[in-house]
Scaffold this motif. Structure first.
Motif: not given
Length: 69
Positions: A27-33, A42-45, A48-51
């Motif tokens: 979440l903090i550092r998504p993969p670069a384009d 991007r990771a599903p927000r 990710s929060l649930v995990f």
């Protein structure tokens, strides 16, 4: 028994901390384009929060279990 009596607690601590840390990093550092945008998304927000919450709860439980012994 392999790993002693606290083996399960150590495994839960390791897996819970890894789950929380990995999803937080996503979440903090998504993969670069990149040129191939379909390969990296991007990771599903919400997931990710649930995990992060589940991993943190598991790690806290494991630490409490280890401290109680």
């Amino acid at each position: 028994m392999f790993g002693g009596a606290e083996f399960l607690a150590w495994m839960v601590l390791a897996l819970g901390a890894a789950m929380a840390t990995g999803n937080l990093a996503a979440l903090i550092r998504p993969p670069a384009d990149s040129r191939d945008s379909s390969a990296r998304q991007r990771a599903p927000r919400a997931r990710s929060l649930v995990f992060i919450v589940v991993g943190t709860l598991a790690a806290v439980w494991a630490v409490a279990s280890l401290m109680a012994r």
